[in-house]
Design an enzyme around this catalytic site. Structure first.
Site, PDB file in Angstrom:
ATOM      1  N   ASP A   1       0.841  -1.197   0.000  1.00 36.77           N
ATOM      2  CA  ASP A   1       0.000   0.000   0.000  1.00 36.77           C
ATOM      3  C   ASP A   1       0.879   1.251   0.000  1.00 36.77           C
ATOM      4  O   ASP A   1       1.725   1.416   0.881  1.00 36.77           O
ATOM      5  CB  ASP A   1      -0.928  -0.014   1.216  1.00 36.77           C
ATOM      6  CG  ASP A   1      -2.074   0.983   1.058  1.00 36.77           C
ATOM      7  OD1 ASP A   1      -2.368   1.376  -0.092  1.00 36.77           O
ATOM      8  OD2 ASP A   1      -2.659   1.378   2.077  1.00 36.77           O
TER       9      ASP A   1
ATOM     10  N   HIS B   1      -3.654  14.230   1.429  1.00 33.86           N
ATOM     11  CA  HIS B   1      -3.891  13.294   2.533  1.00 33.86           C
ATOM     12  C   HIS B   1      -2.716  13.324   3.515  1.00 33.86           C
ATOM     13  O   HIS B   1      -2.908  13.372   4.728  1.00 33.86           O
ATOM     14  CB  HIS B   1      -4.078  11.882   1.976  1.00 33.86           C
ATOM     15  CG  HIS B   1      -4.130  10.802   3.016  1.00 33.86           C
ATOM     16  ND1 HIS B   1      -5.201  10.656   3.878  1.00 33.86           N
ATOM     17  CD2 HIS B   1      -3.247   9.823   3.344  1.00 33.86           C
ATOM     18  CE1 HIS B   1      -4.969   9.628   4.685  1.00 33.86           C
ATOM     19  NE2 HIS B   1      -3.795   9.100   4.386  1.00 33.86           N
TER      20      HIS B   1
ATOM     21  N   ARG C   1       1.640  15.072  13.602  1.00 40.32           N
ATOM     22  CA  ARG C   1       2.830  15.912  13.813  1.00 40.32           C
ATOM     23  C   ARG C   1       2.510  17.331  13.370  1.00 40.32           C
ATOM     24  O   ARG C   1       2.909  17.743  12.275  1.00 40.32           O
ATOM     25  CB  ARG C   1       4.025  15.439  12.942  1.00 40.32           C
ATOM     26  CG  ARG C   1       4.573  14.061  13.191  1.00 40.32           C
ATOM     27  CD  ARG C   1       5.600  13.725  12.104  1.00 40.32           C
ATOM     28  NE  ARG C   1       5.011  13.807  10.771  1.00 40.32           N
ATOM     29  CZ  ARG C   1       4.363  12.809  10.186  1.00 40.32           C
ATOM     30  NH1 ARG C   1       4.290  11.646  10.765  1.00 40.32           N
ATOM     31  NH2 ARG C   1       3.822  12.985   8.991  1.00 40.32           N
TER      32      ARG C   1
ATOM     33  N   GLU D   1     -10.447   4.145   4.100  1.00 36.45           N
ATOM     34  CA  GLU D   1      -9.549   4.922   3.256  1.00 36.45           C
ATOM     35  C   GLU D   1      -9.964   4.723   1.810  1.00 36.45           C
ATOM     36  O   GLU D   1      -9.965   3.598   1.300  1.00 36.45           O
ATOM     37  CB  GLU D   1      -8.077   4.521   3.469  1.00 36.45           C
ATOM     38  CG  GLU D   1      -7.525   5.065   4.784  1.00 36.45           C
ATOM     39  CD  GLU D   1      -6.015   4.903   4.942  1.00 36.45           C
ATOM     40  OE1 GLU D   1      -5.407   4.093   4.217  1.00 36.45           O
ATOM     41  OE2 GLU D   1      -5.448   5.592   5.825  1.00 36.45           O
TER      42      GLU D   1
ATOM     43  N   GLU E   1      -9.307   4.451  -1.738  1.00 35.16           N
ATOM     44  CA  GLU E   1      -8.117   4.186  -2.547  1.00 35.16           C
ATOM     45  C   GLU E   1      -8.521   3.503  -3.837  1.00 35.16           C
ATOM     46  O   GLU E   1      -9.642   3.029  -3.986  1.00 35.16           O
ATOM     47  CB  GLU E   1      -7.134   3.254  -1.800  1.00 35.16           C
ATOM     48  CG  GLU E   1      -6.617   3.823  -0.494  1.00 35.16           C
ATOM     49  CD  GLU E   1      -5.388   3.077   0.043  1.00 35.16           C
ATOM     50  OE1 GLU E   1      -4.697   2.402  -0.749  1.00 35.16           O
ATOM     51  OE2 GLU E   1      -5.142   3.193   1.259  1.00 35.16           O
TER      52      GLU E   1
ATOM     53  N   ASP F   1      -8.957   0.644   2.292  1.00 38.84           N
ATOM     54  CA  ASP F   1      -7.947   0.207   3.265  1.00 38.84           C
ATOM     55  C   ASP F   1      -8.439   0.598   4.654  1.00 38.84           C
ATOM     56  O   ASP F   1      -8.043   1.615   5.215  1.00 38.84           O
ATOM     57  CB  ASP F   1      -6.608   0.874   2.934  1.00 38.84           C
ATOM     58  CG  ASP F   1      -5.525   0.534   3.945  1.00 38.84           C
ATOM     59  OD1 ASP F   1      -5.579  -0.564   4.507  1.00 38.84           O
ATOM     60  OD2 ASP F   1      -4.638   1.380   4.163  1.00 38.84           O
TER      61      ASP F   1
ATOM     62  N   ARG G   1      -7.432   3.885  13.566  1.00 40.72           N
ATOM     63  CA  ARG G   1      -6.490   4.993  13.785  1.00 40.72           C
ATOM     64  C   ARG G   1      -5.856   4.964  15.169  1.00 40.72           C
ATOM     65  O   ARG G   1      -4.684   5.301  15.318  1.00 40.72           O
ATOM     66  CB  ARG G   1      -7.200   6.342  13.603  1.00 40.72           C
ATOM     67  CG  ARG G   1      -7.813   6.545  12.245  1.00 40.72           C
ATOM     68  CD  ARG G   1      -6.788   6.555  11.157  1.00 40.72           C
ATOM     69  NE  ARG G   1      -7.404   6.774   9.847  1.00 40.72           N
ATOM     70  CZ  ARG G   1      -6.788   6.518   8.702  1.00 40.72           C
ATOM     71  NH1 ARG G   1      -5.552   6.036   8.686  1.00 40.72           N
ATOM     72  NH2 ARG G   1      -7.396   6.720   7.552  1.00 40.72           N
TER      73      ARG G   1
ATOM     74  N   GLN H   1      -3.309   2.224  15.109  1.00 39.24           N
ATOM     75  CA  GLN H   1      -2.264   2.592  14.145  1.00 39.24           C
ATOM     76  C   GLN H   1      -1.306   3.633  14.719  1.00 39.24           C
ATOM     77  O   GLN H   1      -0.085   3.472  14.648  1.00 39.24           O
ATOM     78  CB  GLN H   1      -2.933   3.137  12.874  1.00 39.24           C
ATOM     79  CG  GLN H   1      -1.977   3.597  11.791  1.00 39.24           C
ATOM     80  CD  GLN H   1      -2.686   4.440  10.718  1.00 39.24           C
ATOM     81  OE1 GLN H   1      -3.908   4.454  10.611  1.00 39.24           O
ATOM     82  NE2 GLN H   1      -1.904   5.144   9.924  1.00 39.24           N
TER      83      GLN H   1
ATOM     84  N   LYS I   1      -3.916  -1.856  10.332  1.00 44.48           N
ATOM     85  CA  LYS I   1      -4.260  -1.976   8.915  1.00 44.48           C
ATOM     86  C   LYS I   1      -4.521  -3.409   8.463  1.00 44.48           C
ATOM     87  O   LYS I   1      -5.040  -3.609   7.369  1.00 44.48           O
ATOM     88  CB  LYS I   1      -3.090  -1.438   8.063  1.00 44.48           C
ATOM     89  CG  LYS I   1      -2.735   0.005   8.298  1.00 44.48           C
ATOM     90  CD  LYS I   1      -3.662   0.910   7.525  1.00 44.48           C
ATOM     91  CE  LYS I   1      -3.143   2.341   7.539  1.00 44.48           C
ATOM     92  NZ  LYS I   1      -3.992   3.204   6.708  1.00 44.48           N
TER      93      LYS I   1
ATOM     94  N   THR J   1      -8.907  -5.454   4.099  1.00 44.48           N
ATOM     95  CA  THR J   1      -8.814  -4.530   2.970  1.00 44.48           C
ATOM     96  C   THR J   1      -9.825  -5.016   1.938  1.00 44.48           C
ATOM     97  O   THR J   1      -9.812  -6.194   1.588  1.00 44.48           O
ATOM     98  CB  THR J   1      -7.398  -4.543   2.349  1.00 44.48           C
ATOM     99  OG1 THR J   1      -6.443  -4.247   3.365  1.00 44.48           O
ATOM    100  CG2 THR J   1      -7.278  -3.539   1.217  1.00 44.48           C
TER     101      THR J   1
ATOM    102  N   THR K   1      -4.463   6.570   0.267  1.00 37.22           N
ATOM    103  CA  THR K   1      -5.697   7.347   0.349  1.00 37.22           C
ATOM    104  C   THR K   1      -5.688   8.473  -0.669  1.00 37.22           C
ATOM    105  O   THR K   1      -4.677   9.151  -0.857  1.00 37.22           O
ATOM    106  CB  THR K   1      -5.848   7.932   1.759  1.00 37.22           C
ATOM    107  OG1 THR K   1      -5.785   6.867   2.682  1.00 37.22           O
ATOM    108  CG2 THR K   1      -7.175   8.657   1.916  1.00 37.22           C
TER     109      THR K   1
ATOM    110  N   GLU L   1      -9.557  12.748   8.323  1.00 35.62           N
ATOM    111  CA  GLU L   1      -9.387  14.076   7.724  1.00 35.62           C
ATOM    112  C   GLU L   1     -10.697  14.854   7.721  1.00 35.62           C
ATOM    113  O   GLU L   1     -10.735  16.026   8.088  1.00 35.62           O
ATOM    114  CB  GLU L   1      -8.921  13.945   6.270  1.00 35.62           C
ATOM    115  CG  GLU L   1      -7.561  13.329   6.100  1.00 35.62           C
ATOM    116  CD  GLU L   1      -7.321  12.980   4.652  1.00 35.62           C
ATOM    117  OE1 GLU L   1      -7.172  13.891   3.823  1.00 35.62           O
ATOM    118  OE2 GLU L   1      -7.279  11.782   4.336  1.00 35.62           O
TER     119      GLU L   1
HETATM  120 CA    CA Z   1      -3.810   3.154   3.023  1.00 36.29          CA
END
Ligand code: CA
Length: 443
Positions: free
Chosen positions: A138, A145, A154, A210, A212, A244, A248, A251, A264, A268, A370, A384
């Site tokens: 992936d 994103h 961060r 996600e 994708e 995906d 969170r 993760q 993750k 999927t 994503t 997001e």
């Molecule tokens: Ca992904």
């Protein structure tokens, strides 16, 4: 390169192929693996057209095909598309071109009858996994994103310094790639809500989707034999929709320093029909890398890819809750964007994957990462859209809101290509439902 199979004026004698909004037009011809409902349970390749599917095992035996098209049809009639994918363009193109002619309204009535004998309604088929996914990687190639999520993790430095230089990826888990329509349990795992506190164990409270796309590897490269961008482009068979699913909370606790793991690897989802790169050809667009950005290093740069490496696939995601279903409502659309905004192209992703000598296998699945567009409403994940869970997203149909997914939520991704002067082609749907977590009795 465009050819007669991209002619927007061409029509099929299968009337539903021309219905407004049809995904499976004559110019599309996506491949999947079908099982006929009823007594004949052997999985085999199929090609969707309108509301019908061509059974490739029957077509291969029909006498309608000869030469390379017949050889390709025999391979595609297999229980997975891996062998057909391994043939490369020398197999893919003859089968597409022969099918286009057989399904075109210009074909004679006697041939139509013979093709019709190889068809069945989509409503009488069950879809199976299109490939045996041997490896799943992936990527992480949407700048929008990366910045949006980076702001949550961060805030001082949202975009990591490598992002503008290489297509970032991690090696994912092939065993938990499932077909659209498969439900999965909310995962249990560790998360930590406050710094310097011990983590807690339990069901994810920040379960996300996600948005994708996936793409599949055709002919393999040998161990130690890197692919150039141009070679990589020729090895990609086609694309699907991909979700995906991501926990969170799990993760963000576990991924430092080695990357995604349990956050993750629980599920999927992919859509059942694979749209070939040849069908997508009219929707290619220039790969845009503004002069203010670092330019790709020479091994990731290619003139043809600069001119046409991006692909304009329109995408949207909707959420249907239990309450929607109780009220017989279809669900609410929560985001829409296009694949053309990605920072790296699919050919660059594949070239990067092999540049150190990694060998790819036919049927390997690559996720694009994503897909988030330039505006906040085009974001491809709830983390997001809800700004890290601080701004609930509304579901106007039922008056509910979501920061993350709840049990019973069914998430649907749809994708299609459309522009003046060309026929619409569509991917169908990728759907999955969140089932309650396994209870460890430790709450
Ligand atoms: Ca992904």
């Amino acid at each position: 390169m465009l050819n007669f199979t991209h002619d927007p004026a061409a029509q099929s004698w299968v009337a539903a192929a021309q219905a407004p909004g049809s995904d499976f037009t004559l110019q599309n011809l996506p491949l999947g693996i079908i099982v006929r409902d009823g007594s004949d349970k052997h999985p085999r390749g199929g090609v969707a057209i309108g509301d019908q599917v061509v059974d490739l095992a029957h077509l291969a035996a029909s006498g309608l095909l000869v030469g390379p098209a017949k050889a390709a049809c025999c391979a595609a009639a297999d229980a997975t598309l891996n062998t057909f994918m391994a043939m490369g363009r020398e197999g893919w193109q003859p089968l597409r071109h022969a099918l286009f002619k057989l399904l075109s309204s210009t074909v004679d009535a006697a041939t139509q009858e013979k093709v019709r004998a190889c068809m069945l309604p989509l409503s009488e088929t069950t879809m199976k996994m299109p490939v045996e996914v041997r490896n799943y990687t992936d990527f992480y190639t949407s700048r929008h994103h990366a910045v949006n999520v980076g702001r949550v993790i961060r805030p001082e430095n949202p975009l990591t310094p490598n992002f503008q230089w290489l297509p970032i990826a991690y090696h994912g888990r092939a065993s938990s790639v499932v077909l659209s329509g498969t439900g999965f349990r909310r995962p249990n795992g560790q998360s930590r809500t406050a710094n310097n506190q011990p983590p807690a164990f339990g069901p994810s409270r920040r379960l996300d989707f996600e948005l994708e796309m996936g793409f599949f590897v055709g002919p393999e490269n040998m161990l130690g034999e890197p692919l150039s961008v141009s070679q990589a482009r020729d090895r990609i068979f086609g694309m699907c929709l991909l979700n995906d699913w991501s926990a969170r909370d799990h993760q963000f606790w576990e991924m430092d320093p080695l990357g995604p793991f349990l956050g993750k690897n629980f599920c999927t989802s992919i859509s059942p029909w694979i749209v070939t790169m040849e069908a997508l050809e009219p929707y290619r667009a220039a790969f845009d890398r503004p002069a203010t950005e670092p330019q790709p290093l020479p091994y990731l740069d290619d003139a043809t890819d600069r001119a046409s490496g991006s692909i304009d696939v329109r995408l949207e995601v909707s959420v249907q809750s239990r309450r929607h279903r109780a009220q017989h409502l279809p669900g609410d659309r929560i985001t829409a964007t296009s694949f053309r905004h990605q920072y790296w192209t699919v050919a660059q992703m594949l070239a990067q994957h092999t540049v150190g000598g990694c060998n790819l296998q036919s049927g390997d699945l690559m996720g694009t990462g994503t897909i988030s567009g330039p505006t906040p409403s085009e974001a491809g994940a709830l983390v997001e859209l809800s700004v890290g869970g601080t701004r609930p997203v509304s579901l106007p149909g039922t008056g509910e809101t979501r920061t993350f997914l709840e049990d019973g939520d069914s998430v649907s991704i749809k994708g299609w290509c459309e522009k003046p002067g060309f026929a619409r082609i569509g991917f169908g749907e990728c759907r999955g439902e969140v089932l309650p977590a396994i209870d460890f009795g430790m709450a």
